[in-house]
Design a protein around this motif. Structure first.
Motif, PDB file in Angstrom:
ATOM      1  N   VAL A 183       0.328  -1.070  -0.521  1.00  0.00           N
ATOM      2  CA  VAL A 183       0.296   0.132   0.076  1.00  0.00           C
ATOM      3  C   VAL A 183       0.700   0.767  -0.136  1.00  0.00           C
ATOM      4  O   VAL A 183       1.475   2.008   0.664  1.00  0.00           O
ATOM      5  N   ARG A 184       1.162   1.960  -0.941  1.00  0.00           N
ATOM      6  CA  ARG A 184       1.467   3.416  -1.235  1.00  0.00           C
ATOM      7  C   ARG A 184       1.239   3.799  -1.314  1.00  0.00           C
ATOM      8  O   ARG A 184       1.664   5.178  -1.339  1.00  0.00           O
ATOM      9  N   THR A 185      -0.224   4.457  -1.050  1.00  0.00           N
ATOM     10  CA  THR A 185      -0.603   5.591  -2.064  1.00  0.00           C
ATOM     11  C   THR A 185      -1.936   5.584  -0.968  1.00  0.00           C
ATOM     12  O   THR A 185      -2.800   4.654  -1.586  1.00  0.00           O
ATOM     13  N   PRO A 186      -2.009   6.815  -0.793  1.00  0.00           N
ATOM     14  CA  PRO A 186      -4.156   6.439  -0.169  1.00  0.00           C
ATOM     15  C   PRO A 186      -4.863   6.937  -1.189  1.00  0.00           C
ATOM     16  O   PRO A 186      -6.252   6.563  -0.837  1.00  0.00           O
ATOM     17  N   VAL A 187      -4.466   6.947  -2.700  1.00  0.00           N
ATOM     18  CA  VAL A 187      -5.427   6.768  -3.796  1.00  0.00           C
ATOM     19  C   VAL A 187      -6.211   5.487  -3.861  1.00  0.00           C
ATOM     20  O   VAL A 187      -4.739   4.638  -4.227  1.00  0.00           O
ATOM     21  N   ARG A 188      -7.381   4.732  -3.925  1.00  0.00           N
ATOM     22  CA  ARG A 188      -7.643   3.201  -4.140  1.00  0.00           C
ATOM     23  C   ARG A 188      -8.621   3.242  -4.306  1.00  0.00           C
ATOM     24  O   ARG A 188      -9.263   4.067  -5.004  1.00  0.00           O
ATOM     25  N   PHE A 197      -2.476   6.596   6.400  1.00  0.00           N
ATOM     26  CA  PHE A 197      -1.168   7.729   5.679  1.00  0.00           C
ATOM     27  C   PHE A 197      -1.041   9.358   6.775  1.00  0.00           C
ATOM     28  O   PHE A 197      -2.410   9.909   6.925  1.00  0.00           O
ATOM     29  N   ALA A 198      -0.206  10.126   6.479  1.00  0.00           N
ATOM     30  CA  ALA A 198      -0.231  11.383   7.515  1.00  0.00           C
ATOM     31  C   ALA A 198       0.388  12.458   6.694  1.00  0.00           C
ATOM     32  O   ALA A 198      -0.167  11.755   5.004  1.00  0.00           O
ATOM     33  N   PRO A 199       0.040  13.445   6.551  1.00  0.00           N
ATOM     34  CA  PRO A 199      -0.330  14.498   5.968  1.00  0.00           C
ATOM     35  C   PRO A 199       0.932  14.927   4.976  1.00  0.00           C
ATOM     36  O   PRO A 199       0.455  15.335   4.093  1.00  0.00           O
ATOM     37  N   ASP A 200       2.276  13.815   4.891  1.00  0.00           N
ATOM     38  CA  ASP A 200       3.519  14.098   4.477  1.00  0.00           C
ATOM     39  C   ASP A 200       3.362  13.260   3.219  1.00  0.00           C
ATOM     40  O   ASP A 200       3.811  13.220   2.087  1.00  0.00           O
ATOM     41  N   GLY A 201       2.189  12.587   3.312  1.00  0.00           N
ATOM     42  CA  GLY A 201       2.266  11.433   2.607  1.00  0.00           C
ATOM     43  C   GLY A 201       2.549  10.041   2.240  1.00  0.00           C
ATOM     44  O   GLY A 201       2.973   8.887   2.064  1.00  0.00           O
ATOM     45  N   THR A 202       3.418   9.598   3.638  1.00  0.00           N
ATOM     46  CA  THR A 202       3.560   7.788   4.325  1.00  0.00           C
ATOM     47  C   THR A 202       2.708   7.485   4.834  1.00  0.00           C
ATOM     48  O   THR A 202       2.058   8.439   6.028  1.00  0.00           O
ATOM     49  N   GLY A 231       5.827   2.666  16.493  1.00  0.00           N
ATOM     50  CA  GLY A 231       6.091   2.384  14.505  1.00  0.00           C
ATOM     51  C   GLY A 231       5.384   1.335  14.200  1.00  0.00           C
ATOM     52  O   GLY A 231       5.431   1.089  12.928  1.00  0.00           O
ATOM     53  N   LEU A 232       4.348   0.860  14.558  1.00  0.00           N
ATOM     54  CA  LEU A 232       3.293   0.395  13.567  1.00  0.00           C
ATOM     55  C   LEU A 232       2.397   1.075  13.102  1.00  0.00           C
ATOM     56  O   LEU A 232       1.592   2.524  13.826  1.00  0.00           O
ATOM     57  N   ALA A 233       1.902   0.095  11.906  1.00  0.00           N
ATOM     58  CA  ALA A 233       0.528   0.894  10.932  1.00  0.00           C
ATOM     59  C   ALA A 233      -0.253   1.508  11.386  1.00  0.00           C
ATOM     60  O   ALA A 233      -0.215   0.275  12.178  1.00  0.00           O
ATOM     61  N   ARG A 234      -0.554   2.397  11.406  1.00  0.00           N
ATOM     62  CA  ARG A 234      -2.500   2.780  11.466  1.00  0.00           C
ATOM     63  C   ARG A 234      -3.215   2.414  10.808  1.00  0.00           C
ATOM     64  O   ARG A 234      -3.034   2.246   9.807  1.00  0.00           O
TER      65      ARG A 234
END
Length: 459
Positions: free
Chosen positions: A272-277, A358-363, A370-373
């Protein structure tokens, strides 16, 4: 499936509109889909016990990557078959580039011996060749055997077949999916894969499934194989006869076309590399699983003894961080298969799942550990005892392996002051996932046993 669906729907609408407006002509008849051929099946191929792949007699060889799972104890059998036929060739945009090209390939079948144990579904895997050889990336023996599935691995691509020929000339020397070198860009692979599925529905002659009768045939593929299946679904399938009941695209791309057959898209955190889905609809479902890796610990550990036997040594990697997330993506994939069968057979749509954040900076957004939300959160992530992520870097394939860093005792004691509290929290997380449809009860029970035996939390 109508040949005008999906990519041709706009063309059909325009044609009908023009006809109604002018009244001058009738719409042209819809082209009939090309029939998928039924290959000749030979087998089971002799030689099953691990032998010398360079032996001159096929009886002294064994199938490439023959499983190390004790299938007999589980009431299963592994058999290999040759498939021969004539395949059409297609480019990556779906154009027909060749017709009736002779080919010979192989399939590996792992199935219940007793028809009464068979659940009626065949997981037909497009074997992955990214490593330079056939890899049964989606063979997950505990879940597949427990569920009563048959699993079939199909060698559809040139790289995999060429490796087979070099690895054991006696066993695989006659295989060819290139039309004797004329089609080296896997133009035949789409039809070869489809014809393998067609062969699984026959019970005549050398029936690959033996006495079993397939009710539902799923096309499944991981990573590069998922990408190949995407081209098949989007570009080739609209002009050919449908042979699969539904598709599972795992840790790779998925179709953009809305077709007749359901598509289940399961992604690890790595993928998952982008919030566009693409949004879920009545033919498409997407699940994203926090903390999991494109190629995690479970698959690596299973394949280690297999590749040591068949290659002389399993690959090793020097990654920048400790590799191989242990968050069990295969648990979620197993749950997805069950939903996909009910979707294909009875029209029961699977549950949707929350996306990774995703965070505002795109990460990817991460918590203080350190775990993904967001995403599907297995107990290994929701009640963590280690940092499991989908990220890594380093040589070759390290970026696909994710990270696993166990927490030290001091952190574990801060997070879980008591053993009972840790076990209860893990059980609640898994109960939630079972009720939501993301986890099977058998895997939740396994997780609970591991939590009890872990020693996490002060006693």
């Amino acid at each position: 499936m109508s040949a005008w669906r999906g990519t041709s729907r706009i063309l059909l609408a325009a044609l009908v509109t023009a006809t109604l407006t002018t009244g001058a002509a009738e719409a042209a008849p819809r082209p009939a889909p090309a029939a998928t051929g039924v290959p000749v099946v030979q087998g089971p191929v002799a030689g099953t016990a691990p032998g010398d792949p360079s032996a001159p007699d096929v009886e002294d060889t064994h199938p490439w990557m023959s499983t190390v799972t004790d299938l007999a104890a589980a009431g299963y059998v592994e058999e290999e078959f040759y498939l021969s036929g004539e395949a059409d060739g297609y480019g990556t945009t779906g154009e027909l580039v060749a017709s009736d090209v002779p080919y010979t390939t192989r399939i590996v079948v792992r199935r219940p011996t007793d028809p009464g144990r068979f659940n009626g579904t065949v997981l037909t895997e497009w074997q992955n060749v990214t490593a330079g050889y056939d890899l049964d990336a989606l063979w997950s023996p505990e879940q597949i055997i427990r569920g009563g599935y048959a699993w079939v691995g199909v060698s559809a691509q040139r790289v995999g077949v060429d490796h087979l020929r070099g690895w054991s000339p006696a066993r695989y020397g006659d295989l060819d999916v290139t039309g004797r070198g004329r089609f080296t860009a896997d133009e035949l692979s789409y039809d070869v894969f489809a014809q393998a599925a067609k062969a699984l529905r026959t019970r005549e002659g050398a029936a690959p499934l033996g006495p079993l009768r397939a009710r539902t045939v799923l096309g499944v593929g991981a990573s590069q194989s998922a990408a190949r299946m995407t081209v098949y679904y989007d570009r080739v399938l609209p002009r050919t006869e449908p042979v699969f009941d539904a598709y599972a695209h795992v840790v790779g791309t998925a179709p953009s076309r809305r077709g007749a057959e359901p598509v289940f898209h399961v992604l690890s955190e790595t993928d998952v590399r982008t919030p566009v889905r693409r949004a879920d609809d009545d033919r498409y479902r997407r699940w994203e699983v926090a903390g999991t890796a494109h190629s995690g610990w479970h698959g690596q550990e299973y394949r280690r003894p297999v590749l040591t036997r068949d290659l002389g040594a399993a690959p090793t990697y020097a990654c920048d961080r400790p590799p191989f997330s242990r968050a069990p993506l295969h648990h979620v994939i197993a749950a997805a298969y069950g939903h996909l069968v009910r979707w294909a057979d009875h029209g029961v749509q699977p549950p949707s799942a929350p996306p990774l954040e995703f965070a505002p900076d795109g990460t990817k957004a991460r918590d203080g550990l350190g775990l993904a939300r967001g995403g599907i959160r297995l107990s290994q992530v929701e009640v963590p005892t280690a940092l499991n992520t989908g990220d890594n870097s380093g040589e070759t394939f390290c970026f696909l392996f994710g990270t696993h860093v166990p927490f030290d005792r001091a952190r574990l004691d801060r997070l879980y002051p008591s053993s009972g509290g840790y076990v209860s929290a893990a059980r609640r997380a898994d109960t939630h996932n079972v009720l939501a449809g993301y986890l099977l009860p058998g895997d939740a029970l396994r997780n609970l046993r591991e939590a009890v035996a872990s020693g996490v939390g002060r006693r």
